[in-house]
Design an enzyme around this catalytic site. Structure first.
Site, short mmCIF file in Angstrom:
data_model
loop_
_atom_site.label_atom_id
_atom_site.label_comp_id
_atom_site.label_asym_id
_atom_site.label_seq_id
_atom_site.Cartn_x
_atom_site.Cartn_y
_atom_site.Cartn_z
N SER A 227 0.86 -1.19 0.00
CA SER A 227 0.00 0.00 0.00
C SER A 227 0.89 1.23 0.00
O SER A 227 1.66 1.45 0.95
CB SER A 227 -0.89 0.02 1.24
OG SER A 227 -1.39 1.34 1.42
N HIS B 246 -1.02 -1.37 -4.42
CA HIS B 246 -2.31 -1.05 -3.81
C HIS B 246 -2.38 0.44 -3.51
O HIS B 246 -1.53 0.99 -2.81
CB HIS B 246 -2.44 -1.86 -2.51
CG HIS B 246 -3.76 -1.74 -1.82
ND1 HIS B 246 -4.84 -2.53 -2.13
CD2 HIS B 246 -4.17 -0.94 -0.82
CE1 HIS B 246 -5.87 -2.22 -1.35
NE2 HIS B 246 -5.49 -1.25 -0.53
N ASP C 62 -4.70 3.47 -2.00
CA ASP C 62 -5.82 3.77 -1.11
C ASP C 62 -6.35 5.16 -1.40
O ASP C 62 -5.68 6.16 -1.16
CB ASP C 62 -5.36 3.67 0.35
CG ASP C 62 -5.09 2.24 0.75
OD1 ASP C 62 -6.01 1.41 0.62
OD2 ASP C 62 -3.96 1.94 1.18
N MET D 205 -9.08 7.91 -0.46
CA MET D 205 -9.94 8.29 0.69
C MET D 205 -10.47 9.70 0.50
O MET D 205 -9.75 10.57 -0.02
CB MET D 205 -9.14 8.22 1.98
CG MET D 205 -8.47 6.88 2.21
SD MET D 205 -7.64 6.84 3.82
CE MET D 205 -6.84 5.24 3.73
N HIS E 41 -8.17 0.84 -4.30
CA HIS E 41 -9.13 0.62 -3.22
C HIS E 41 -9.85 1.94 -2.96
O HIS E 41 -9.25 2.88 -2.42
CB HIS E 41 -8.35 0.14 -1.99
CG HIS E 41 -9.17 -0.11 -0.78
ND1 HIS E 41 -8.61 -0.35 0.46
CD2 HIS E 41 -10.51 -0.17 -0.59
CE1 HIS E 41 -9.57 -0.54 1.35
NE2 HIS E 41 -10.73 -0.42 0.74
N MET F 207 -12.23 4.21 -1.09
CA MET F 207 -12.93 4.46 0.18
C MET F 207 -13.58 5.83 0.07
O MET F 207 -13.19 6.78 0.75
CB MET F 207 -11.93 4.37 1.34
CG MET F 207 -11.46 2.95 1.61
SD MET F 207 -9.92 2.86 2.56
CE MET F 207 -8.74 3.01 1.22
C1 DX5 Z 1 -6.48 1.36 5.37
C2 DX5 Z 1 -5.93 1.01 4.01
C3 DX5 Z 1 -4.80 0.06 4.03
C4 DX5 Z 1 -3.61 0.55 4.81
C5 DX5 Z 1 -2.72 -0.59 5.16
O1 DX5 Z 1 -7.63 2.11 5.21
O2 DX5 Z 1 -6.96 0.43 3.20
O3 DX5 Z 1 -4.42 -0.32 2.71
O4 DX5 Z 1 -2.89 1.51 4.14
O5 DX5 Z 1 -1.67 -0.10 5.93
P1 DX5 Z 1 -0.93 -0.98 7.02
O6 DX5 Z 1 -0.36 -2.15 6.30
O7 DX5 Z 1 0.08 -0.06 7.57
O8 DX5 Z 1 -1.97 -1.41 8.02
ZN ZN Z 2 -6.46 -0.48 1.20
#
Ligand code: DX5
Ligand code: ZN
Length: 226
Positions: free
Chosen positions: A9, A34, A36, A38, A67, A69
């Site tokens: 990520s 990956h 993220d 948000m 991903h 969110m």
């Molecule tokens: C959280 C994200 C994850 C996060 C994982 O909302 O979807 O992908 O970045 O990070 P670690 O591995 O540090 O928990």
């Molecule tokens: Zn994620």
């Protein structure tokens, strides 16, 4: 057990050097990247939008795993696909019509993922299984990297594994949140095939990435050497 796919990520990467960071983790053995996304509304944090994903696309030689969110999510599906996402993963709570959202993802040519928050029951998958290419089980509440793995989600991974096997379809089971070389073995034993990891991959800087990824791959039973 075959070695898991590792999806770093980039939330835990150096945001001033994202292109280089992606190249470094891919050289170190990452199988997917990956991203993220948000919105400060669906989750209590803000990250990046389609323009940044588009800028990152040429740097990604593997698979761009996005991903989302964000809510509402439907108005942005096209933009993230145009930006180059290979997989678009959404949360059922991000809109009133998860079936329609998955149809829209498929229609634009991306693989469709459904993500289950720690408080979301596995049953939401049942009516949409035929539209799903990936199930992402959240082992933290989404919004931030670096949180502690929630053990109760191991049971959900097992439940999702059974549903996927019963469906007979080729659906990837991915886990996201608090994944480390300590928590990964239980995830894999429960039936996960892909591990998202931010902190555990990017800790220590570029010189450590290969060892960090190797440690996660070995969680599958020692076959992760490369
Ligand atoms: C959280 C994200 C994850 C996060 C994982 O909302 O979807 O992908 O970045 O990070 P670690 O591995 O540090 O928990
Ligand atoms: Zn994620």
């Amino acid at each position: 057990m075959s070695p898991p796919l590792i999806a770093p990520s980039i939330l835990a990467a150096d945001f001033a050097r994202l292109g280089d960071e992606i190249a470094a983790v891919e050289t170190a053995g990452a199988d997917m990247i990956h991203v993220d996304v948000m919105d400060g509304h669906f989750v209590p944090n803000l990250t990046i939008g389609p323009a940044v994903v588009k800028a990152l696309r040429p740097h990604v030689k593997t698979i761009l795993d996005v991903h989302l969110m964000i809510a509402p999510v439907d108005p942005f599906i096209g933009a993230f696909r145009d930006a180059g996402a290979d997989i678009l993963t959404v949360h059922p709570e991000a809109g009133p019509h998860i079936h329609r959202t998955l149809q829209a993802i498929r229609a634009c040519g991306a693989k469709a993922g459904v993500s289950l928050n720690p408080g979301t029951p596995v049953e939401v998958l049942e009516p949409v299984m035929d539209l799903v290419d990936l199930v992402l089980v959240m082992s933290v509440n989404p919004g931030f990297g670096g949180q502690a793995f929630i053990d109760s989600q191991l049971r959900k991974i097992e439940q999702v594994r059974r549903r996927i096997d019963a469906s007979g379809r080729n659906i990837l089971l991915e886990v996201d949140g608090g994944v480390t070389d300590k928590t990964a073995p239980a995830c894999l034993a429960a039936g996960a095939q892909a591990l998202v990891a931010g902190t555990a991959v990017f800790k220590g800087g570029p010189a450590a990435y290969a060892d960090n990824i190797k440690a996660l791959k070995r969680a599958g039973g020692g076959q992760g050497a490369f």
